[in-house]
Design a protein around this motif. Structure first.
Motif, PDB file in Angstrom:
ATOM      1  N   UNK A   1       0.835  -1.203   0.000  1.00  0.00           N
ATOM      2  CA  UNK A   1       0.000   0.000   0.000  1.00  0.00           C
ATOM      3  C   UNK A   1       0.873   1.258   0.000  1.00  0.00           C
ATOM      4  N   UNK A   2       1.950   1.226   0.776  1.00  0.00           N
ATOM      5  CA  UNK A   2       2.844   2.386   0.825  1.00  0.00           C
ATOM      6  C   UNK A   2       3.560   2.573  -0.502  1.00  0.00           C
ATOM      7  N   UNK A   3       3.938   1.489  -1.150  1.00  0.00           N
ATOM      8  CA  UNK A   3       4.590   1.595  -2.451  1.00  0.00           C
ATOM      9  C   UNK A   3       3.654   2.171  -3.500  1.00  0.00           C
ATOM     10  N   UNK A   4       2.388   1.808  -3.427  1.00  0.00           N
ATOM     11  CA  UNK A   4       1.411   2.366  -4.366  1.00  0.00           C
ATOM     12  C   UNK A   4       1.241   3.867  -4.143  1.00  0.00           C
ATOM     13  N   UNK A   5       1.317   4.284  -2.877  1.00  0.00           N
ATOM     14  CA  UNK A   5       1.168   5.709  -2.552  1.00  0.00           C
ATOM     15  C   UNK A   5       2.441   6.499  -2.822  1.00  0.00           C
ATOM     16  N   UNK A   6       3.591   5.791  -2.881  1.00  0.00           N
ATOM     17  CA  UNK A   6       4.883   6.442  -3.102  1.00  0.00           C
ATOM     18  C   UNK A   6       5.508   5.897  -4.388  1.00  0.00           C
ATOM     19  N   UNK A   7       4.948   6.304  -5.506  1.00  0.00           N
ATOM     20  CA  UNK A   7       5.402   5.760  -6.791  1.00  0.00           C
ATOM     21  C   UNK A   7       6.842   6.142  -7.116  1.00  0.00           C
ATOM     22  N   UNK A   8       7.387   7.164  -6.447  1.00  0.00           N
ATOM     23  CA  UNK A   8       8.752   7.626  -6.717  1.00  0.00           C
ATOM     24  C   UNK A   8       9.765   7.050  -5.731  1.00  0.00           C
ATOM     25  N   UNK A   9       9.316   6.193  -4.839  1.00  0.00           N
ATOM     26  CA  UNK A   9      10.231   5.612  -3.857  1.00  0.00           C
ATOM     27  C   UNK A   9      11.345   4.847  -4.563  1.00  0.00           C
ATOM     28  N   UNK A  10      12.577   5.062  -4.132  1.00  0.00           N
ATOM     29  CA  UNK A  10      13.723   4.412  -4.740  1.00  0.00           C
ATOM     30  C   UNK A  10      14.341   5.181  -5.890  1.00  0.00           C
ATOM     31  N   UNK A  11      13.751   6.328  -6.250  1.00  0.00           N
ATOM     32  CA  UNK A  11      14.299   7.153  -7.320  1.00  0.00           C
ATOM     33  C   UNK A  11      15.357   8.116  -6.766  1.00  0.00           C
ATOM     34  N   UNK A  12      16.099   8.752  -7.677  1.00  0.00           N
ATOM     35  CA  UNK A  12      17.076   9.773  -7.298  1.00  0.00           C
ATOM     36  C   UNK A  12      16.438  11.143  -7.510  1.00  0.00           C
ATOM     37  N   UNK A  13      16.599  12.002  -6.511  1.00  0.00           N
ATOM     38  CA  UNK A  13      16.036  13.352  -6.552  1.00  0.00           C
ATOM     39  C   UNK A  13      17.159  14.378  -6.582  1.00  0.00           C
ATOM     40  N   UNK A  14      16.799  15.619  -6.951  1.00  0.00           N
ATOM     41  CA  UNK A  14      17.760  16.715  -6.911  1.00  0.00           C
ATOM     42  C   UNK A  14      17.046  17.996  -6.515  1.00  0.00           C
ATOM     43  N   UNK A  15      17.799  18.895  -5.871  1.00  0.00           N
ATOM     44  CA  UNK A  15      17.273  20.218  -5.532  1.00  0.00           C
ATOM     45  C   UNK A  15      18.431  21.196  -5.399  1.00  0.00           C
ATOM     46  N   UNK A  16      18.113  22.484  -5.533  1.00  0.00           N
ATOM     47  CA  UNK A  16      19.109  23.543  -5.352  1.00  0.00           C
ATOM     48  C   UNK A  16      19.320  23.734  -3.861  1.00  0.00           C
ATOM     49  N   UNK A  17      20.513  23.434  -3.380  1.00  0.00           N
ATOM     50  CA  UNK A  17      20.769  23.475  -1.949  1.00  0.00           C
ATOM     51  C   UNK A  17      21.004  24.894  -1.427  1.00  0.00           C
ATOM     52  N   UNK A  18      21.212  25.871  -2.320  1.00  0.00           N
ATOM     53  CA  UNK A  18      21.484  27.253  -1.931  1.00  0.00           C
ATOM     54  C   UNK A  18      22.764  27.375  -1.107  1.00  0.00           C
ATOM     55  N   UNK A  19      23.586  26.376  -1.167  1.00  0.00           N
ATOM     56  CA  UNK A  19      24.900  26.379  -0.514  1.00  0.00           C
ATOM     57  C   UNK A  19      25.747  25.363  -1.266  1.00  0.00           C
ATOM     58  N   UNK A  20      27.047  25.570  -1.279  1.00  0.00           N
ATOM     59  CA  UNK A  20      27.924  24.641  -1.992  1.00  0.00           C
ATOM     60  C   UNK A  20      28.395  23.518  -1.076  1.00  0.00           C
ATOM     61  N   UNK A  21      28.643  22.376  -1.670  1.00  0.00           N
ATOM     62  CA  UNK A  21      29.231  21.274  -0.938  1.00  0.00           C
ATOM     63  C   UNK A  21      30.747  21.305  -1.047  1.00  0.00           C
ATOM     64  N   UNK A  22      31.366  20.267  -0.536  1.00  0.00           N
ATOM     65  CA  UNK A  22      32.817  20.134  -0.600  1.00  0.00           C
ATOM     66  C   UNK A  22      33.185  19.151  -1.712  1.00  0.00           C
ATOM     67  N   UNK A  23      34.274  19.413  -2.432  1.00  0.00           N
ATOM     68  CA  UNK A  23      34.682  18.450  -3.468  1.00  0.00           C
ATOM     69  C   UNK A  23      35.048  17.114  -2.842  1.00  0.00           C
ATOM     70  N   UNK A  24      34.752  16.034  -3.554  1.00  0.00           N
ATOM     71  CA  UNK A  24      35.048  14.697  -3.064  1.00  0.00           C
ATOM     72  C   UNK A  24      36.538  14.408  -3.189  1.00  0.00           C
TER      73      UNK A  24
END
Length: 291
Positions: free
Chosen positions: A262-285
């Motif tokens: 039931x939760x998987x049906x309600x969360x069709x995007x579960x397991x996908x990769x997301x992205x957003x503008x963090x408004x701050x920079x990270x550190x290089x790997x």
């Protein structure tokens, strides 16, 4: 302004984890622990490559020799994408066959800091290690059941590590000799807010942590005060990585693990990769030094 993460890769991973931005190919690398698989995602072209692994894999990190260091259940291996081969470098826990490696980072000197956990999620057998010159040293932190992290502060003096089941984020001081001291609770996730998963530090020294079962990602200032939370349309956010040309895009891995039909049906995007503008920079790997 409300930040809304957007799906960028439809994958349906069972347990997407360990995202890391690799500068040399401008791509996001990550793993699906329970599917035994490595992924490479190029957001500029949406191209995806993947490789099967011989065991459960907790993390992947770029190495200075052009290969990758990966944490398999049996220890740290060198992975060559060109030949799809894995070569054992070091097994830190031959006496704990029920454990697996779970999360990791690299410091500015190329040393790998990584954690282990009980794969059955029952015993407090997860520890923190530092690997250099091909050998892993137990850092002496009290063992926990599910250990996530570590993550390292921008100046290299602080190590953050997570006791997921107890909802605790710890902070330790890294000495010049690489030993840990002054370990204390940095932040605690309140009951009902999910479980803290993978941590990562941004260029301002603030800590971001994914919330498994918590529908979001949180940001904490260097004193441990929560200063931001981003809501997701799926429950299990495992970890973020800063990427893109200026390291200001946050990519987040998520998981279907533990969700009912039931939760998987309600969360069709579960397991996908997301992205957003963090408004701050990270550190290089940083790149790992392998023997």
């Amino acid at each position: 302004m409300v930040i809304q993460p957007e799906p960028v890769l439809s994958l349906g991973a069972i347990l997407g984890e360990g995202p890391v931005w690799v500068k040399r190919d401008q791509s996001l690398w990550f793993v699906d622990i329970k599917a035994w698989r490595i992924y490479c995602f190029d957001p500029a072209t949406s191209a995806v490559r993947s490789w099967p692994t011989p065991e459960q894999i907790g993390w992947i990190l770029p190495a200075k020799d052009g290969a990758f260091a990966v944490g398999l259940q049996s220890g740290i291996h060198r992975f060559d994408p060109a030949t799809s081969t894995f070569e054992l470098v070091h097994d830190p826990e031959p006496h704990l066959p029920g454990n697996r490696l779970n999360d990791a980072t690299v410091d500015r000197d190329g040393r790998i800091w990584f954690g282990s956990m009980d794969d059955a999620e029952n015993q407090d057998s997860g520890r923190i290690y530092r690997m250099e010159l091909g050998h892993a040293v137990d850092m002496g932190v009290s063992p926990v059941c599910v250990l996530n992290g570590p993550a390292i502060s921008p100046d290299g003096t602080l190590l953050y590590h997570v006791d997921t089941w107890k909802g605790l984020i710890w902070r330790s001081r890294i000495g010049q000799n690489g030993c840990l001291s002054e370990t204390r609770v940095f932040a605690e996730i309140e009951t009902g807010a999910g479980f803290p998963d993978g941590p990562v530090v941004d260029a301002e020294g603030c800590l971001w942590v994914g919330l498994f079962g918590g529908w979001g990602v949180r940001r904490y200032d260097p004193d441990g005060a929560m200063i931001g939370q981003i809501a997701f349309p799926v429950a299990n956010i495992t970890k973020i990585a800063f990427g893109g040309s200026d390291l200001s895009t946050a990519f987040a891995t998520t998981a279907r693990k533990g969700l009912s039909e039931a939760e998987l049906q309600a969360q069709s995007l579960a397991g996908d990769v997301f992205a957003f503008d963090a408004a701050v920079c990270g550190l290089p790997t940083a790149e790992a030094v392998l023997p």
